[in-house]
Motif scaffolding. Structure first.
Motif, PDB file in Angstrom:
ATOM      1  N   VAL A   1       0.881  -1.226   0.055  1.00 31.32           N
ATOM      2  CA  VAL A   1      -0.190  -0.034   0.048  1.00 31.32           C
ATOM      3  C   VAL A   1       1.015   1.371   0.139  1.00 31.32           C
ATOM      4  CG1 VAL A   1      -1.498   1.400   1.367  1.00 31.32           C
ATOM      5  CG2 VAL A   1      -1.762  -1.132   1.003  1.00 31.32           C
ATOM      6  N   ARG A   2       2.006   1.126   0.762  1.00 29.30           N
ATOM      7  CA  ARG A   2       2.802   2.349   0.914  1.00 29.30           C
ATOM      8  C   ARG A   2       3.338   2.695  -0.458  1.00 29.30           C
ATOM      9  NH1 ARG A   2       5.593   1.371   6.765  1.00 29.30           N
ATOM     10  NH2 ARG A   2       3.870   2.163   7.987  1.00 29.30           N
ATOM     11  N   ILE A   3       4.028   1.436  -1.186  1.00 26.31           N
ATOM     12  CA  ILE A   3       4.756   1.752  -2.472  1.00 26.31           C
ATOM     13  C   ILE A   3       3.873   2.249  -3.496  1.00 26.31           C
ATOM     14  CG2 ILE A   3       5.711   0.343  -4.371  1.00 26.31           C
ATOM     15  CD1 ILE A   3       6.717  -1.424  -2.006  1.00 26.31           C
TER      16      ILE A   3
ATOM     17  N   ALA B   1       1.722   6.424  -6.860  1.00 23.41           N
ATOM     18  CA  ALA B   1       0.784   7.500  -7.465  1.00 23.41           C
ATOM     19  C   ALA B   1       1.263   8.801  -7.408  1.00 23.41           C
ATOM     20  CB  ALA B   1      -0.487   7.259  -6.242  1.00 23.41           C
ATOM     21  N   ALA B   2       2.015   9.312  -6.217  1.00 19.17           N
ATOM     22  CA  ALA B   2       2.776  10.570  -6.263  1.00 19.17           C
ATOM     23  C   ALA B   2       3.509  10.783  -7.346  1.00 19.17           C
ATOM     24  CB  ALA B   2       3.218  10.533  -4.851  1.00 19.17           C
ATOM     25  N   LEU B   3       4.420   9.690  -7.554  1.00 25.23           N
ATOM     26  CA  LEU B   3       5.556  10.149  -8.374  1.00 25.23           C
ATOM     27  C   LEU B   3       4.923  10.187  -9.940  1.00 25.23           C
ATOM     28  CD1 LEU B   3       8.138   7.393  -7.589  1.00 25.23           C
ATOM     29  CD2 LEU B   3       8.221   9.933  -7.380  1.00 25.23           C
TER      30      LEU B   3
ATOM     31  N   TYR C   1      -3.563   0.333 -10.857  1.00 23.16           N
ATOM     32  CA  TYR C   1      -3.504  -0.560  -9.781  1.00 23.16           C
ATOM     33  C   TYR C   1      -4.675  -0.669  -9.187  1.00 23.16           C
ATOM     34  CZ  TYR C   1       1.627  -0.455 -10.367  1.00 23.16           C
ATOM     35  OH  TYR C   1       2.952  -0.647 -10.876  1.00 23.16           O
ATOM     36  N   VAL C   2      -4.830  -1.984  -8.641  1.00 18.70           N
ATOM     37  CA  VAL C   2      -6.048  -2.185  -7.747  1.00 18.70           C
ATOM     38  C   VAL C   2      -5.632  -2.989  -6.510  1.00 18.70           C
ATOM     39  CG1 VAL C   2      -8.447  -3.457  -7.338  1.00 18.70           C
ATOM     40  CG2 VAL C   2      -8.102  -2.085  -9.602  1.00 18.70           C
TER      41      VAL C   2
ATOM     42  N   VAL D   1      -8.093   1.892  -5.855  1.00 17.95           N
ATOM     43  CA  VAL D   1      -7.874   1.885  -7.104  1.00 17.95           C
ATOM     44  C   VAL D   1      -6.800   3.102  -7.458  1.00 17.95           C
ATOM     45  CG1 VAL D   1      -8.741   2.303  -9.576  1.00 17.95           C
ATOM     46  CG2 VAL D   1     -10.307   0.953  -7.759  1.00 17.95           C
ATOM     47  N   ILE D   2      -5.642   2.793  -8.179  1.00 12.62           N
ATOM     48  CA  ILE D   2      -5.050   4.024  -8.430  1.00 12.62           C
ATOM     49  C   ILE D   2      -4.845   3.902  -9.799  1.00 12.62           C
ATOM     50  CG2 ILE D   2      -2.434   4.619  -8.056  1.00 12.62           C
ATOM     51  CD1 ILE D   2      -2.412   3.102  -5.403  1.00 12.62           C
ATOM     52  N   SER D   3      -5.298   5.155 -10.453  1.00  8.57           N
ATOM     53  CA  SER D   3      -5.161   5.538 -11.730  1.00  8.57           C
ATOM     54  C   SER D   3      -5.348   7.004 -12.222  1.00  8.57           C
ATOM     55  CB  SER D   3      -6.264   4.750 -12.348  1.00  8.57           C
ATOM     56  OG  SER D   3      -6.636   4.889 -13.628  1.00  8.57           O
TER      57      SER D   3
END
Length: 217
Positions: free
Chosen positions: A78-80, A85-87, A180-181, A190-192
């Motif tokens: 989760v941290r990665i 997402a930030a990068l 990512y999910v 969800v990261i998108s």
């Protein structure tokens, strides 16, 4: 002098009724099925709302022949994912699947006797057909069901963490990245670039709790 527990019980039974097949009054115990007790668990949540959960007595069943282990996404993953997402300037949405286990069919042959909470069906024999909370195989059944959903949406399970799912995506400006999910039982991240698309697709197949979809707090 309140009816909080009564309302909580009614809400829970309305949600879990699809998990049962009600037999006729003269119905006999199905061959090959085992009778198990069921009970209601009550709790007061952090926001002081009353919660009721109908649970099967899986402790009296024999261990299923199928695999019952169910993994969850790791804290490091989760941290990665947040760092990725930030990068890559990606957005994050979270959601909670309502009565998640009930989306999957049970792997166990069990039935019970309907109690007062079943209303007009009280006293009838009830076959449990969905992965009800409390059964030994329910966690694994739900995870396998959700895995099929994510696979159908084009996602692959990561070798490093099987509860991190990914697929190639492209931003409108042509930038290539991975969407990512992340899954922790019934909690989804969800990261998108546009996470709402994937979240909407998941919501069309599984009931997402009202008010749970949004940017994580």
């Amino acid at each position: 002098g309140t009816d909080f527990w009564h309302l909580a019980t009614e809400k829970e039974m309305k949600n879990v009724m699809p998990a049962f097949k009600i037999l006729d009054n003269d119905g006999k115990a199905p061959i090959g099925y085992k009778w198990i007790p069921c009970h209601m668990i009550f709790d007061v949540k952090m926001d002081f709302t009353c919660k009721a959960r109908f649970v099967a007595g899986g402790h009296v069943t024999d261990p299923p022949t199928s695999l019952t282990y169910s993994s969850v996404v790791s804290r490091d993953s989760v941290r990665i994912a947040f760092l990725i997402a930030a990068l890559n300037d990606l957005e994050i949405q979270g959601a909670d699947v309502g009565n998640a286990y009930l989306n999957a069919e049970t792997r166990e042959k069990v039935y019970t006797t309907a109690g007062k909470e079943f209303g007009k069906y009280q006293g009838r024999m009830v076959i449990i057909v969905q992965a009800l909370y409390g059964l030994k195989s329910s966690g694994a059944a739900w995870r396998a069901h959700l895995a099929t959903t994510l696979h159908d949406l084009g996602f692959k399970s990561s070798l490093a963490d099987p509860d991190v799912w990914y697929k190639p995506a492209i931003k409108p400006d042509g930038f290539q990245y991975y969407e990512y999910v992340l899954v922790y039982v019934d909690d989804i991240l969800v990261i998108s670039h546009h996470p709402k698309i994937t979240m909407t697709a998941l919501g069309a197949l599984h009931r997402l709790k009202e008010g749970s979809v949004g940017v994580p707090e």
